[in-house]
Design an enzyme around this catalytic site. Structure first.
Site, PDB file in Angstrom:
ATOM      1  N   HIS A 109       5.006   4.586  20.429  1.00 21.99           N
ATOM      2  CA  HIS A 109       4.577   5.333  19.242  1.00 21.99           C
ATOM      3  C   HIS A 109       3.112   5.726  19.406  1.00 21.99           C
ATOM      4  O   HIS A 109       2.226   5.241  18.729  1.00 21.99           O
ATOM      5  CB  HIS A 109       4.778   4.452  18.006  1.00 21.99           C
ATOM      6  CG  HIS A 109       4.514   5.174  16.716  1.00 21.99           C
ATOM      7  ND1 HIS A 109       5.058   6.400  16.428  1.00 21.99           N
ATOM      8  CD2 HIS A 109       3.780   4.837  15.627  1.00 21.99           C
ATOM      9  CE1 HIS A 109       4.662   6.776  15.227  1.00 21.99           C
ATOM     10  NE2 HIS A 109       3.880   5.845  14.728  1.00 21.99           N
ATOM     11  N   ASN A 158      -5.258  -5.647  12.967  1.00 22.17           N
ATOM     12  CA  ASN A 158      -3.883  -5.773  12.496  1.00 22.17           C
ATOM     13  C   ASN A 158      -3.119  -6.928  13.125  1.00 22.17           C
ATOM     14  O   ASN A 158      -2.172  -7.436  12.522  1.00 22.17           O
ATOM     15  CB  ASN A 158      -3.138  -4.440  12.679  1.00 22.17           C
ATOM     16  CG  ASN A 158      -3.569  -3.419  11.636  1.00 22.17           C
ATOM     17  OD1 ASN A 158      -4.298  -3.754  10.709  1.00 22.17           O
ATOM     18  ND2 ASN A 158      -3.130  -2.186  11.784  1.00 22.17           N
ATOM     19  N   ASN A 179       0.761  -0.536  12.744  1.00 24.69           N
ATOM     20  CA  ASN A 179       0.301  -0.038  14.052  1.00 24.69           C
ATOM     21  C   ASN A 179      -0.739  -0.943  14.692  1.00 24.69           C
ATOM     22  O   ASN A 179      -1.436  -1.652  13.966  1.00 24.69           O
ATOM     23  CB  ASN A 179      -0.319   1.358  13.858  1.00 24.69           C
ATOM     24  CG  ASN A 179       0.732   2.444  13.861  1.00 24.69           C
ATOM     25  OD1 ASN A 179       1.676   2.398  14.643  1.00 24.69           O
ATOM     26  ND2 ASN A 179       0.561   3.431  12.992  1.00 24.69           N
ATOM     27  N   GLY A 215       0.840  -1.206   0.000  1.00 21.46           N
ATOM     28  CA  GLY A 215       0.000   0.000   0.000  1.00 21.46           C
ATOM     29  C   GLY A 215       0.872   1.252   0.000  1.00 21.46           C
ATOM     30  O   GLY A 215       1.965   1.264  -0.568  1.00 21.46           O
ATOM     31  N   ARG A 217      -3.994   4.898  17.301  1.00 23.83           N
ATOM     32  CA  ARG A 217      -3.283   3.743  16.741  1.00 23.83           C
ATOM     33  C   ARG A 217      -3.748   2.449  17.421  1.00 23.83           C
ATOM     34  O   ARG A 217      -3.806   1.396  16.800  1.00 23.83           O
ATOM     35  CB  ARG A 217      -1.774   3.925  16.900  1.00 23.83           C
ATOM     36  CG  ARG A 217      -1.216   5.100  16.096  1.00 23.83           C
ATOM     37  CD  ARG A 217       0.251   5.317  16.378  1.00 23.83           C
ATOM     38  NE  ARG A 217       0.835   6.413  15.604  1.00 23.83           N
ATOM     39  CZ  ARG A 217       0.883   7.677  16.018  1.00 23.83           C
ATOM     40  NH1 ARG A 217       0.372   8.034  17.177  1.00 23.83           N
ATOM     41  NH2 ARG A 217       1.449   8.609  15.269  1.00 23.83           N
ATOM     42  N   ARG A 232      10.011  14.314  12.226  1.00 25.25           N
ATOM     43  CA  ARG A 232       8.958  15.348  12.275  1.00 25.25           C
ATOM     44  C   ARG A 232       9.451  16.522  13.105  1.00 25.25           C
ATOM     45  O   ARG A 232       9.378  17.676  12.695  1.00 25.25           O
ATOM     46  CB  ARG A 232       7.673  14.757  12.877  1.00 25.25           C
ATOM     47  CG  ARG A 232       6.968  13.853  11.899  1.00 25.25           C
ATOM     48  CD  ARG A 232       5.642  13.318  12.407  1.00 25.25           C
ATOM     49  NE  ARG A 232       4.988  12.625  11.312  1.00 25.25           N
ATOM     50  CZ  ARG A 232       4.295  11.499  11.414  1.00 25.25           C
ATOM     51  NH1 ARG A 232       4.127  10.931  12.594  1.00 25.25           N
ATOM     52  NH2 ARG A 232       3.752  10.945  10.358  1.00 25.25           N
TER      53      ARG A 232
END
Ligand code: NAD
Length: 307
Positions: free
Chosen positions: A174, A94, A119, A10, A87, A150
């Site tokens: 995260h 997932n 995630n 993806g 997340r 970031r």
């Protein structure tokens, strides 16, 4: 030529293939469940290689036979966040996808090093290590390079300096309670705490923590992919080139930073064997408390896996 498989073709998976193919580091295999899609993207990327001058092979597949003998398997398969989701909301869907991807990948490439992106990251990396029965050297999660990049980009724009002069270290889980370590971050050697006013620094820390959500709410149909993919490519390169490169990433802790039995974002040294070592910073009480709080959240998510 080394061989790298990317499971999930993806947004993040295909973009990782793009960054890697240009660097001529390894032959690549893209795997996805969507029929024709990984094959189509692989063919398209193959046809870009004469233009960029890279002699790597790129293949696409809906199965794992073509991935056999991979040195590294990058796992990006899974659902991304939608606006308003955390997340952790992705855990159930997932877990099943990552479990299957790890089992099939290791069956084809029993010696591979796994790099996980899916995630909720820290829990998915934990799941991969347990399901694969792997030593911690061979499973690393990507989060910290992205979160730190970031912050680096925000600081560079704020001060009008090169991104190459800005070094930031975002540790912890995260999630929105990740821990940007301002005392350890610097601009060409000047600590961030001196380079910026406390107000501007606080604003950058806050924007960094919510950096993923900011992009999700703008895109509306998916989450960030250029920067996450660039981070994955840096990790793959550090391992394939045996760089002994220290980057923030999720590793399985065995007492480091006072934590045991969880994946958590810490500075790790990456080389040919995968995780070479975990670098331990000297932390003050406030930093330790912030990491402790973040670790508590990660532990809850890992416990929800019920492994
Ligand atoms: P995407 O939807 O664009 O791609 C995911 C792909 O996985 C899809 O093409 C889908 O068909 C495929 N897939 C689903 N089940 C599969 C299976 N069993 N085997 C193989 N492929 C399968 O999503 P994306 O933007 O690439 O994000 C992928 C994951 O990475 C998400 O969970 C996202 O939250 C996470 N992510 C993590 C970070 C990080 O810093 N850790 C950053 C960005 C994205």
């Amino acid at each position: 030529m080394a061989k790298v498989t990317i499971v999930g073709a993806g947004q993040t998976g295909a973009t990782t293939a793009h960054w890697l193919a240009e660097r001529e580091l390894a032959d690549l295999v893209l795997v996805d469940v969507v029929e024709g899609m990984p094959q189509g993207k692989a063919l398209d990327l193959t046809q870009a290689m004469p233009v960029v001058g890279s002699d790597v092979l790129v293949a696409g597949s809906n199965g794992f036979a073509e991935t056999a003998g991979s040195d590294i398997v990058v796992i990006t398969a899974g659902l991304p966040r939608k606006p308003g989701m955390s997340r952790d909301d992705l855990l159930e869907a997932n877990s099943a996808i990552v479990r299957e991807a790890v089992q099939a990948s290791l069956q084809a490439s029993p010696e591979a090093i796994l790099i996980i992106l899916t995630n909720p990251l820290d829990a998915m990396a934990y799941l991969a290590m347990k399901v694969g029965g792997l030593p911690r050297e061979r499973v690393i999660g990507q989060a910290g390079i992205l979160d730190s990049a970031r912050m680096r980009s925000f600081v560079a724009r704020e001060l009008g300096v090169s991104v190459q002069n800005v070094h930031c270290y975002v540790l912890g889980g995260h999630g929105d309670d990740m821990v940007p370590l301002t005392r350890h971050s610097n601009v060409a050697g000047v600590p961030l705490t001196e380079a910026l006013t406390p107000e501007r620094l606080a604003a950058i820390v806050e924007r960094t923590r919510k950096g993923g959500g900011e992009i999700v709410s703008l895109l509306k149909t998916g989450s960030a992919f250029y920067a996450p993919a660039a981070a994955l490519a840096q990790m793959v390169e550090a391992i394939l080139r045996d760089r002994h490169l220290t980057v923030p990433a999720a590793a399985y802790l065995e007492g480091e930073y006072g934590q045991r039995g969880i994946f958590f974002g810490v500075p790790v040294q990456l080389g040919a064997g995968g995780l070479e070592k975990i670098v331990e910073y000297d932390l003050n009480a406030e930093e330790r408390a912030a990491l402790q709080a973040s670790a508590g959240r990660v532990r809850e998510t890992i416990e929800a896996l019920k492994l």
